[in-house]
Design an enzyme around this catalytic site. Structure first.
Site, PDB file in Angstrom:
ATOM      1  N   GLU A   1      25.212   2.748  33.774  1.00  0.00           N
ATOM      2  CA  GLU A   1      24.450   3.794  33.086  1.00  0.00           C
ATOM      3  C   GLU A   1      23.652   4.570  34.117  1.00  0.00           C
ATOM      4  O   GLU A   1      23.386   4.068  35.213  1.00  0.00           O
ATOM      5  CB  GLU A   1      23.521   3.168  32.050  1.00  0.00           C
TER       6      GLU A   1
ATOM      7  N   HIS B   1      26.464   7.503  30.492  1.00  0.00           N
ATOM      8  CA  HIS B   1      25.184   7.381  29.813  1.00  0.00           C
ATOM      9  C   HIS B   1      24.090   8.111  30.593  1.00  0.00           C
ATOM     10  O   HIS B   1      23.105   7.524  31.025  1.00  0.00           O
ATOM     11  CB  HIS B   1      24.829   5.891  29.675  1.00  0.00           C
TER      12      HIS B   1
END
Lengths: 602, 974
Positions: free
Chosen positions: A204, A415
């Protein structure tokens, strides 16, 4: 060349709706199955039609689903996927995630169906059926999904039960981080991974361009601001996700209230939280050192100062601190309280984390002071708006640290926002010299890996080699093995030449090179002796000896001085003969001889 | 005749007692094995291993190893049979066991393994199994370490070990490296027969080559071998640095751990060597590079490595400033990047590529950074920031320690100032131990820096901590720090008062904090006086209560400031001046003595003189002491009456001096006690008393007996309560006590003969006395001290009598001896210090009783400071004396005692009072006693005021007992 293919269905250059399909060694794995907070139409779920082509269920296409943690943007679409689109395979998640996930899903369902009145949504029964397909895993437990695919969970911090997953087929492996946190907080530890050296790390990158100040600084600021407000008689609203940051902030405020002996009430919007906090009390092993060490005397999640919230309290006079869900002010109680309190300049709202574009939270954080809460109804916001990054995501430094910890061959960022990813990707390229990808939703990334080729070596060859290698105490010297590679069907074997010939029943042929060199500046009569001396000096590591018939033997290379045609006898002809496997030595000697002997000064 | 008969009876009786008392049986037991040992014992240790199966042999060997230690004379035989069997044994497990036994046998005390070592080394050549070899090597190493002088053996071992390094078994390699580390010098070189390419190899580089061994344990051993060599004083070469650095990235925790230590060692040997900076042509100091690399270890996945890295950083004092400051910022500073040109270097220190995440929307990516090469791994930045917020408390503790050490080491305070923020933040840590450590660390650096307002806020909030230790740490911290502004000071005072309100038990520490604050910030206090005293320009405010602790705290602050800033006394209201007089006397150590105060009402300067304490003694205490002692120097020349009066006056002088001049209190008191004991003794042995009639002697008895007891007690005090007495002086004291005991003995005997009845039988008394004499003699002999005439005669004459032990004879002998006693003097220089206990809590308070239901226990908080006690935990006891003179001793717990200074301890403990007998309020005495081991305490002759309660411990009272009122209520039955 084997390939790893990755398609993000969500979370590609975006936050929310995490869903990544990985094809690894012929296995298709779905990583997370989340919903998007910013949308209320079909865009909130990943587009599963991409996989099925609208024809069949997912079961044929997906081998397993892995859920990293219980936040809805990572698991919100799970019942939809498994029950409505159709998936019968295994779903993997950790024990705390399995315990808390259905509570959140049920809450989400209630808000969508009961309050917003949507139809065609998943039902409570579907959530239950979905959870039946879940296989719970422990940290560091290797699970064999089938004969080839194995997965393993690592601690990720972030929220209770958050895990990073390592998947491996053959020699190719992928580490998916989910959301993680590299700095420990008041109730959770930091993410940890061993040097697993995956072929690809999918991480992420919510805070790709941020390096945070010390955690203690943030805590101090937060406490100071809250304290100032309540001393001034104001109200403080803290919108949080029901689980995760909320517990950290609760522990923080609770201990501060304890220490400062404050009496101002703290409320927490009840409902699902109570139930979930019970689970926090249970899964003590997933928390940090302090809580683990002290829970026997007092469980830190047994709050003394924090009480449940009642809607009627909104109008109460006097100072108070309220934690309310949801965290991005996109509906629910927090928005309701916000509407009531936002017009008083004494009040304050603290946004402790990330807000997706399109939510009210995002708007007020961007500095908008006039907001259209309902169509046609514009409200001026007078209350103070504070942003405190308590979000338990790794910052840029944490991401780099994780990359260093696991030493991957490739990195992929998901993300996060595209521009920020760009920045971090360039950093990773420059500092760690790793290829870095950042696909958009629906974009396929193909990574080719160089699988090691395994060869079975015969014992005979190895023991022979060991004897040779054993003579040197220097382990750094690269050792070469001479042998024959024999390919039989799918397996390869490395064996000694003789062994191979025996096995294949081939007679041995020896190949010898023979050449004659004219060596200048040397007298015929002393040639042998002088050559011998010279060679001994220059080829120290070899065995130089003379044979009975007057020739010189250097390992297996034969040298013989021949009578020269040269009348003046200033040079001699030397016959050199070597076999194929001594090629290097042979050419070396040839070169030496061509140069000739060093001229004597006498 | 009757007496005579009685004596005979006693004699016989004593005979009967002594027969069994002699430990004959014990002797028999001792002699029995030793008498038959030469034959029986060897059989016991003999090893018959021939012709047995391996399992049997193993069992025998296991049994054998239980018999350790083997007597030195049999070791050689055992070794031989073991070595013999080793050659024939097929089973590796058995051979391993034998190898282990060889090592154990050779380390038998009293056995010199020179003879055996060659044979055992020979075993190395025939052995092939890796397990056995590794055990053999470790045994041989332990043998070789027992032969530090046999260099030839060492040389041989090093050569063998070096060639065995190529063994396939990793443990053999580990052990060989260990051998090299323990025995080799770094200079030595080795010829390796099997190695064709090298003629000679340096041991040093040889070991360093194994940093890259495929086996992690071997890698660790090779690193450890170098560390071992370093610890043995061998000079490590610079060349291993690079290799050690590459081991920092090893996959295995233990390797990284050891590598970090080695890098640290090298950074201390070659701090100023230059090494090539990564990715550029520049060079940097080695210490900087090592520092940066160890900083990078804060990112390690193992917390043990992180904690070790944090620990090591603290001692790298030589590191450059820019590297040091980098540990406090997570972002790379510009001066640690090498730009292409100087012009490109950014003006600001921090390259703001990354946002802090503190503000929303701030984290939009910036333009790409100028092309730069980093001198420091970006992961290493902000090492201490990471360390202080680490998940594991161990790492945080180590980081706090190191940061403090680095900050206090720097000559310039800038780093300390920068580090202050982070340490202050640690006061907010979730674990108490870390908070406490932070408080103590802050105290170490606080003298370098000023505390800013926002930092002070944090310090203040820590004052609310529930742990008293932390609060006191903060008080201590505040009392030595310098504050920025008036507001800071005012906040601090308010917080202290709030603290006092919340935790009244902190009173003392807060008062002393106020004192220090006043002294340090007199000008700031001046500007605050009206606010603090709540003076009003027009109105008279109510006069505060004099016994209000917070009001006293404020007055302490103001008076101490006024000492340095006399002009502020002008603004004092009337009542403050009155209160000053009171406080000056009630808490003299906290309030300055010579303030010049002006009262408005009188209109004249009212100079309040302090009590006449500054007499001439203060001017030169030592000379006073000398003069006093000089007076009695030639005591012997005077007649006895003059002697006594001279002594009397000297004692009086000394006692007075002790009271008024604290600097020589201990010495004066010690001298006075000493003289007092002598004076008493000389009075008690006055010949007139002995010779007189029965009546006279009864009178004399009435005086002499308590006198003797008092002397004994004084002597006990002298012996145990003072530190710094030489052994001669102690011997002198002991001999005085001995005399008193002799006197007591004589008196007791007289009493028995006169009254024909006594508490104890004379024989028993006599025995006790003899053991005393014997003890005294051994004591003096052990310390090589010449006994004085009395003791000498006692030893010579009395011990001759010991076979008969006729008590009357002893008395006859002692009496004249005692009568000849004359006073001897001793001059103590002013180095003697007296053990002291200052009781802060409980105070003698007979107004408010402690009320508790009878039968339950009331806990009484005790808070004392001891001075000049070396180990209060062992020496100090709290004695509770109930009104029925029942006594109870309380020992301290290790957690109660905290050392504040050398020989000064702060003790907080609890005693439990309980009673079922009565329900009236009554005073209970709390005494603090020093205990010391004493063998013959049960004897009557050792009788001293209070020392009969427990066996084999003597006690001396250190301070006057404190009385508290205790009232058990009758239990209420429901």
């Amino acid at each position: 060349m084997p390939e790893i293919k990755i398609v993000p269905l969500g979370a590609g250059q975006d936050v929310g709706r995490s869903c990544i399909i990985v094809s690894l060694g012929g296995k298709n794995i779905m990583l997370d199955c989340g919903m998007h907070m910013g949308f209320n139409d079909e865009r909130r779920f990943p587009y599963f039609g991409y996989i099925t082509g609208g024809m069949s269920t997912l079961t044929e296409h997906i081998d397993c689903v892995i859920i990293s943690h219980f936040h809805l943007d990572h698991c919100g679409a799970l019942p939809y996927m498994s029950e409505m689109v159709g998936f019968e395979g295994p779903i993997y998640m950790t024990h705390p995630t399995k315990a808390i996930c259905p509570i959140l899903l049920e809450d989400y369902r209630k808000i969508t169906v009961d309050r917003k009145g949507e139809t065609d949504f998943f039902t409570s029964q579907m959530i239950k059926d979905c959870m039946k397909k879940v296989v719970a895993v422990n940290l560091h437990q290797t699970i064999h999904v089938d004969d080839e695919l194995e997965i393993k969970a690592y601690y990720a911090g972030h929220v209770l039960g958050a895990a990073m997953f390592y998947m491996k087929v053959g020699s190719d492996s992928v580490l998916y981080t989910g959301d993680y946190n590299m700095t420990p907080d008041r109730h959770l530890g930091a993410a940890w991974v061993d040097k697993c050296r995956p072929s690809l790390l999918i991480t992420e990158s919510t805070y790709a361009t941020t390096i945070r100040d010390s955690k203690r600084c943030r805590e101090r600021d937060f406490l100071k601001k809250v304290h100032e407000r309540i001393e001034d008689g104001g109200k403080v609203l803290i919108p949080v996700f029901a689980l995760g940051r909320a517990q950290e902030l609760c522990i923080l405020l609770e201990s501060y209230w304890d220490r400062m002996n404050l009496k101002v009430p703290i409320y927490f919007s009840t409902g699902l939280t109570n139930k979930a906090t019970e689970y926090y009390k249970l899964f003590i092993t997933w928390t940090n050192q302090k809580i683990k060490n002290t829970f026997v005397e007092r469980n830190m999640f047994d709050f003394k100062h924090i009480k449940g919230f009642n809607r009627a309290y909104i109008e109460n006079p006097g100072p108070m601190v309220v934690f309310a869900t949801p965290g991005m002010l996109h509906g629910g109680l927090s928005l309701e309280i916000f509407k009531k309190w936002c017009t008083n300049e004494k009040n304050m709202i603290i946004m402790p984390g990330y807000c997706v574009a399109g939510t009210v939270g995002n708007k007020i954080l961007s500095g908008m002071r006039k907001i259209e809460l309902k169509p046609g109804q514009v409200v001026e916001i007078k209350m103070q708006v504070q942003y405190m990054s308590f979000s338990a995501h790794a910052d840029a430094k944490g991401i780099m640290q994780l990359i260093r910890m696991c030493e991957p061959e490739n990195v992929m960022l998901v993300h996060g926002e595209a521009v920020k990813m760009e920045f971090l990707a360039s950093k990773i390229n420059k500092e760690l010299h790793l290829p870095c990808f950042k696909p958009a939703n629906g974009e396929t990334v193909t990574i080719t890996t160089n699988p090691p080729i395994t060869v079975d070596a015969s014992m005979k060859l190895l023991s022979k080699h060991r004897q040779v290698a054993g003579t040197t105490p220097n382990p750094k010297r690269i050792k070469t093995i001479h042998g024959t590679v024999l390919i039989k069907g799918n397996s390869m074997q490395l064996m000694d030449q003789e062994e191979a010939m025996e096995e294949l029943d081939i007679p041995k042929h020896e190949l010898r090179f023979t050449s004659t060199v004219q060596v200048p500046n040397i007298h015929h009569t002393v040639a042998t002796a002088e050559l011998m001396q010279h060679l001994k000096k220059s080829l120290k590591s070899h065995n130089v000896s003379s044979t009975t018939d007057g020739s010189i033997l250097i390992d297996s290379v034969l040298l013989r001085v021949q009578s020269s045609d040269d009348e003046e006898q200033k040079s001699v002809n030397v016959l050199v003969s070597w076999s194929l496997h001594d090629e290097d030595l042979g050419t070396n000697i040839m070169d030496l001889l061509k140069v000739g002997l060093p001229v004597r000064t006498s | 005749m009757a007496v005579h008969l009685k004596k005979r009876a006693y004699e016989e009786f004593s005979h009967v007692i002594q027969e069994p008392a002699r430990p004959q049986i014990k002797k028999l037991r001792l002699t029995k094995p030793s008498g038959t040992s030469s034959t029986a014992k060897y059989e016991e240790y003999e090893l018959n291993l021939d012709g047995r199966s391996s399992t049997e042999v193993l069992a025998i060997l296991m049994e054998f190893s239980r018999k350790f230690p083997v007597p030195a004379e049999y070791v050689q035989q055992c070794l031989e049979s073991l070595i013999k069997h080793f050659h024939n044994e097929k089973e590796t497990a058995v051979r391993t066991k034998i190898a282990w036994l060889l090592g154990q046998l050779c380390s038998t005390i009293g056995y010199y393994p020179q003879a055996a070592v060659e044979k055992i080394i020979d075993l190395l050549n025939i052995e092939v199994s890796g397990k056995v070899l590794s055990q053999l090597w470790s045994s041989i190493l332990s043998i070789a370490l027992r032969l530090p002088q046999s260099f030839s053996v060492h040389e041989k071992l090093i050569t063998m070990a070096s060639s065995s390094l190529s063994n396939h078994h990793q443990e053999v390699r580990c052990q060989c490296l260990n051998v090299i580390g323990n025995l080799a010098t770094t200079k030595s070189t080795i010829k390796l027969a099997s190695e064709k390419r090298w003629d000679e190899a340096n041991v040093h580089t040889l070991v360093a080559d194994y940093f890259d061994d495929p086996e992690p344990r071997v890698r660790t051993s090779s690193l450890q071998a170098l560390i071992l060599m370093h610890q043995r004083g061998e000079q490590l070469e610079f060349s291993v640095y690079e290799q050690a650095c590459s081991s920092l990235n090893d996959d295995y925790e233990q390797v990284r751990f050891t590598a970090a230590q080695l890098v640290w060692i090298l950074s201390h040997i070659y701090p100023e060597n230059y090494i090539k900076a990564p990715f550029s042509d520049d060079r940097m100091r080695l210490i900087d590079d090592a520092f940066a690399k160890i900083c990078n270890m804060f990112n390690d996945s193992s917390y043990k490595v992180r904690a070790e890295a944090a620990r090591l950083l603290g001692s790298m004092h030589l590191v450059s400033d820019n590297f040091l400051f980098q540990t406090l910022d997570k972002k790379l500073m510009s001066d640690l990047r090498k730009k292409k040109s100087l012009n490109e270097q950014a003006k600001e220190r921090f390259v703001e590529e990354f946002s802090t995440g503190a503000r929303w929307g701030e984290d939009a990516p910036r333009e790409s950074a100028p092309d730069a090469n980093n001198l420091m791994n970006s992961g290493a930045c902000g090492a201490f920031v990471h360390g202080l917020e680490d998940e594991m408390m161990e790492v945080r503790m180590a980081a706090v320690d190191s940061l403090t050490e680095l900050a206090s080491q720097r000559s310039s305070p800038s780093f300390a100032q920068a580090a202050l923020d982070f340490l202050v933040d640690c006061l907010n840590d979730e674990i108490e131990a870390v908070r406490l450590n932070a408080v103590n660390s802050l105290h170490k650096i606080v003298e370098h820096v000023t505390i800013l307002e926002d930092q002070l806020d944090n310090v203040h909030s820590a004052m609310e901590d529930a742990a008293q230790e932390i609060r006191e740490g903060i008080h201590h911290l505040l009392s030595s720090c310098s504050l920025m502004s008036k507001a800071c000071l005012f906040d601090t005072v308010l917080m202290l008062l709030k603290n006092l309100n919340k935790y009244p038990q902190d009173r003392r520490s807060i008062w002393s904090t106020q004192q220090k604050l006043g002294e340090h910030h007199c000008n700031l206090v001046y500007s605050l006086v009206p606010q603090l005293l709540s003076c009003h320009p027009y109105f008279d405010t109510a006069e505060p209560q004099m016994d209000d602790p917070s009001y006293i705290a404020i007055l302490i602050l103001i008076f101490n400031a006024a000492k340095l800033c006399p002009s502020m006394t002008q603004v004092f209201p009337e009542h403050v001046i009155r209160h000053y007089q009171y406080l000056r006397d009630s808490i003299p150590d906290l309030v300055p003595q010579h303030l010049k105060l002006t009262t408005f009402t009188a209109g004249v300067d009212l100079c309040l003189q302090s009590p006449p304490r500054n007499s001439d003694i203060n001017s030169d205490p030592n000379s006073f002491l000398e003069r006093a002692m000089a007076r009695i120097k030639h005591l012997q020349t005077h007649d006895s009456a003059t002697q006594k009066s001279l002594l009397d006056s000297t004692i009086r002088d000394l006692r007075h001096a002790a009271k008024v001049a604290p600097s020589l209190a201990s010495t004066a008191q010690c001298s006075a006690d000493f003289l007092q004991a002598q004076l008493l003794l000389s009075k008690a042995v006055d010949a007139k008393g002995w010779a007189g009639s029965t009546h006279m002697s009864a009178q004399h008895l009435a005086f002499a007996k308590p006198a003797a007891s008092q002397i004994i007690q004084l002597a006990n005090d002298l012996e145990h309560l003072y530190l710094g007495l030489s052994s001669e002086e102690i011997a002198l004291v002991k001999q005085i006590r001995f005399k008193a005991q002799a006197l007591l003995f004589v008196l007791e005997m007289q009493e028995i003969t006169h009254t024909r009845k006594g508490k104890i039988s004379p024989t028993k008394l006599c025995e006790d006395f003899f053991s005393l004499v014997q003890e005294m003699k051994t004591y003096l002999n052990d310390r090589n001290i010449t006994p004085d005439s009395f003791s000498r005669t006692c030893f010579n004459e009395l011990l001759k009598l010991s076979s008969t032990r006729k008590s009357s004879l002893v008395v006859k002998l002692l009496q004249p001896l005692l009568m000849n006693y004359s006073v001897s003097t001793v001059s103590l220089n002013n180095k003697v210090i007296r053990s002291k206990v200052t009781v802060h809590e409980p105070q003698t308070n007979l107004d408010s009783p402690i009320v508790i239901s009878a039968g339950l226990a009331a806990s009484l908080h005790v808070d004392i400071t001891t001075e000049n006690l070396s180990n209060p935990l062992r020496e100090l006891r709290i004695k509770v004396i109930y009104p029925d003179s029942k006594e109870q001793l309380f020992a301290l717990l290790p957690t109660d005692v905290k050392q504040t200074k050398p020989f000064t301890h702060h003790i907080k403990s609890k005693v439990y009072l309980s009673n079922t007998q009565w329900t009236d309020s009554c005073a209970i005495k709390l005494a603090f006693v020093k205990v010391f081991p004493d063998n013959n305490i049960s004897s009557v002759l050792n009788e001293s005021g209070s020392s009969q309660s427990s066996q084999s411990v003597g006690q001396v009272l250190i301070t006057k007992p404190v009385e508290v009122l205790f009232q058990p209520k009758p239990p209420t039955r429901v």
